[in-house]
Design a protein around this motif. Structure first.
Motif, short mmCIF file in Angstrom:
data_model
loop_
_atom_site.label_atom_id
_atom_site.label_comp_id
_atom_site.label_asym_id
_atom_site.label_seq_id
_atom_site.Cartn_x
_atom_site.Cartn_y
_atom_site.Cartn_z
N THR A 1 8.75 -6.24 17.80
CA THR A 1 7.75 -4.81 17.95
C THR A 1 8.41 -3.11 17.35
O THR A 1 7.60 -2.55 16.87
CB THR A 1 8.15 -4.61 19.88
OG1 THR A 1 7.13 -5.91 20.45
CG2 THR A 1 6.62 -3.73 20.08
N TYR B 1 6.67 -1.16 14.26
CA TYR B 1 5.82 -0.12 14.02
C TYR B 1 6.87 0.43 13.10
O TYR B 1 5.86 1.43 12.57
CB TYR B 1 5.62 0.75 15.52
CG TYR B 1 5.20 0.24 16.52
CD1 TYR B 1 3.26 0.29 16.16
CD2 TYR B 1 5.45 -0.62 17.91
CE1 TYR B 1 2.66 -0.05 17.74
CE2 TYR B 1 3.89 -0.68 18.48
CZ TYR B 1 2.58 -0.48 18.42
OH TYR B 1 2.12 -0.91 18.72
N LYS C 1 4.93 -0.07 10.30
CA LYS C 1 3.44 0.27 10.13
C LYS C 1 3.96 1.47 10.27
O LYS C 1 2.18 2.10 9.24
CB LYS C 1 2.99 -0.61 11.61
CG LYS C 1 1.42 0.54 11.28
CD LYS C 1 0.78 -0.05 13.02
CE LYS C 1 -0.70 0.28 13.07
NZ LYS C 1 -1.89 -0.30 13.58
N TYR C 2 4.14 2.39 10.61
CA TYR C 2 4.49 3.93 10.49
C TYR C 2 5.11 4.59 8.97
O TYR C 2 5.65 5.75 8.87
CB TYR C 2 4.57 4.58 11.46
CG TYR C 2 3.37 4.49 12.63
CD1 TYR C 2 2.22 4.48 12.50
CD2 TYR C 2 3.53 3.41 13.57
CE1 TYR C 2 1.08 4.83 13.08
CE2 TYR C 2 2.38 3.34 14.95
CZ TYR C 2 1.36 4.18 14.81
OH TYR C 2 -0.16 3.68 15.17
N ILE D 1 3.51 5.90 18.75
CA ILE D 1 2.43 4.75 18.97
C ILE D 1 1.57 5.89 19.92
O ILE D 1 0.82 5.40 19.89
CB ILE D 1 3.14 3.53 20.07
CG1 ILE D 1 3.98 2.85 18.68
CG2 ILE D 1 2.61 3.08 20.76
CD1 ILE D 1 5.07 1.68 19.77
N GLU E 1 -1.28 7.53 18.33
CA GLU E 1 -1.87 7.38 16.96
C GLU E 1 -2.42 5.46 17.31
O GLU E 1 -3.19 4.79 16.55
CB GLU E 1 -1.45 7.32 15.96
CG GLU E 1 -0.91 8.57 15.21
CD GLU E 1 -0.25 8.59 13.85
OE1 GLU E 1 -0.62 7.70 13.39
OE2 GLU E 1 0.40 9.57 13.70
N GLU E 2 -2.31 4.82 18.52
CA GLU E 2 -2.34 3.77 18.49
C GLU E 2 -3.62 3.46 19.73
O GLU E 2 -3.18 3.91 20.83
CB GLU E 2 -1.63 2.61 19.19
CG GLU E 2 -0.15 2.60 17.85
CD GLU E 2 -0.74 1.63 16.76
OE1 GLU E 2 -1.20 0.09 17.05
OE2 GLU E 2 -0.67 1.61 15.58
N ASN F 1 -4.72 1.54 21.72
CA ASN F 1 -3.80 1.17 23.21
C ASN F 1 -2.61 1.39 23.04
O ASN F 1 -1.84 0.32 23.90
CB ASN F 1 -4.23 -0.60 22.84
CG ASN F 1 -6.00 -0.83 23.25
OD1 ASN F 1 -6.11 0.10 23.94
ND2 ASN F 1 -6.18 -1.42 22.49
N GLY F 2 -1.98 2.17 22.10
CA GLY F 2 -0.88 2.16 22.40
C GLY F 2 0.17 1.90 23.54
O GLY F 2 1.02 2.03 23.94
N ASN G 1 1.94 -0.52 25.36
CA ASN G 1 3.60 -1.36 25.67
C ASN G 1 4.29 -0.79 27.07
O ASN G 1 5.47 -2.14 27.39
CB ASN G 1 3.85 -0.62 24.91
CG ASN G 1 3.49 -1.17 22.64
OD1 ASN G 1 4.01 -2.54 22.57
ND2 ASN G 1 2.75 -0.20 22.14
#
Length: 135
Positions: free
Chosen positions: A79, A83, A86-87, A115, A118-119, A121-122, A125
């Motif tokens: 995870t 991230y 991704k970022y 997260i 910007e996510e 459904n962040g 986690n």
């Protein structure tokens, strides 16, 4: 005796310089205002940190399946790497250094902030901890 005189001269020179404004001026900067949304995000992040690890950067949970969970916000390695990629966070970090950042609470907080903001459904986690927060 020479040390006392030196201390006196240094102190006197410093005092005189301060009074005359000869030292570097300290700019007056106002602290940025934190809006209500940012304040709420800070509260949530603080809660998550407490719930996941009691704010301990070195927290490790070996009971989590596959690889365990690491650090203040209890990231799994996959995870964490997902991230970071991704970022494009900490792009200069070598692979081993990226893993070491798992133990850096400030680095984890940067990722958590990203997260949560910007996510879509962040929050999933940290479902258990966020349920406790919103009770």
């Amino acid at each position: 005796m020479a040390t006392l005189i030196t201390k006196f001269l240094l102190t006197s020179s410093l005092t005189a310089s301060l009074m005359l404004g000869n030292l570097y001026p300290v700019p007056q900067v106002e602290a940025p205002e934190i809006n209500e949304q940012e304040q709420k995000l800070n509260e949530i992040i603080t809660h998550l940190s407490w719930c996941e690890s009691r704010h301990r950067n070195g927290a490790f949970n070996p009971a989590d399946p596959v690889s365990g969970s690491y650090g203040r916000f209890q990231f799994k390695i996959a995870t964490w790497n997902y991230y970071l990629d991704k970022y494009q966070l900490f792009p200069e970090a070598e692979p081993a250094e990226r893993q070491n950042l798992l133990w850096d609470g400030e680095a984890q907080e940067i990722v958590v902030r990203k997260i949560l903001t910007e996510e879509p459904n962040g929050w999933r986690n940290w479902t258990v901890c966020l349920r406790r927060y919103y009770k």
